[in-house]
Design a protein around this motif. Structure first.
Motif: not given
Length: 117
Positions: A63-75, A84-86, A106-110
């Motif tokens: 997406a080009t107009n939002t920042n979103v929360w992702i969940q990262v798994t690490r070994w 993360v941003g676009p 809510g999935g979105l971040c700043s």
């Protein structure tokens, strides 16, 4: 094509008008990009991308107009959330997966780069 009550001069004007409209339509559809236009940057698959050839894994947010929360798994270190941003976000050297998490705040971040549990 014959129109009742019209003169030859009116027919000529009508044909000229139709020809001009047809030419304008053809020109509008045939406009080419300039030869010097840069090719668009190739976007990788949206979401998780496993690194290759020594490259770190990354997350591609398409997406080009939002920042979103992702969940990262690490070994061996567990998981965490990251804003993360676009575009491409390079992840930890030991990242084994990442996905969009609509349930976290809510999935979105700043602020891309922020992290959370």
């Amino acid at each position: 094509m014959t129109f009742r009550g019209s003169t030859g001069r009116q027919h000529a004007r009508l044909r000229l008008g139709l020809a001009a409209a047809a030419l304008a339509g053809v020109l509008a559809c045939s406009v080419a990009a300039p030869a010097t236009a840069a090719a668009p940057e190739k976007i990788n698959a949206c979401g998780w991308n496993k690194g290759s050839s020594g490259e770190h894994a990354f997350y591609e947010h398409c997406a080009t107009n939002t920042n979103v929360w992702i969940q990262v798994t690490r070994w061996a270190r567990g998981k965490y959330h990251r804003c993360v941003g676009p575009g491409r976000t390079v992840l930890d050297y030991d990242a084994t997966g990442a996905w969009y998490d609509s349930n976290y705040h809510g999935g979105l971040c700043s602020h891309p780069g922020d992290t959370g549990p």
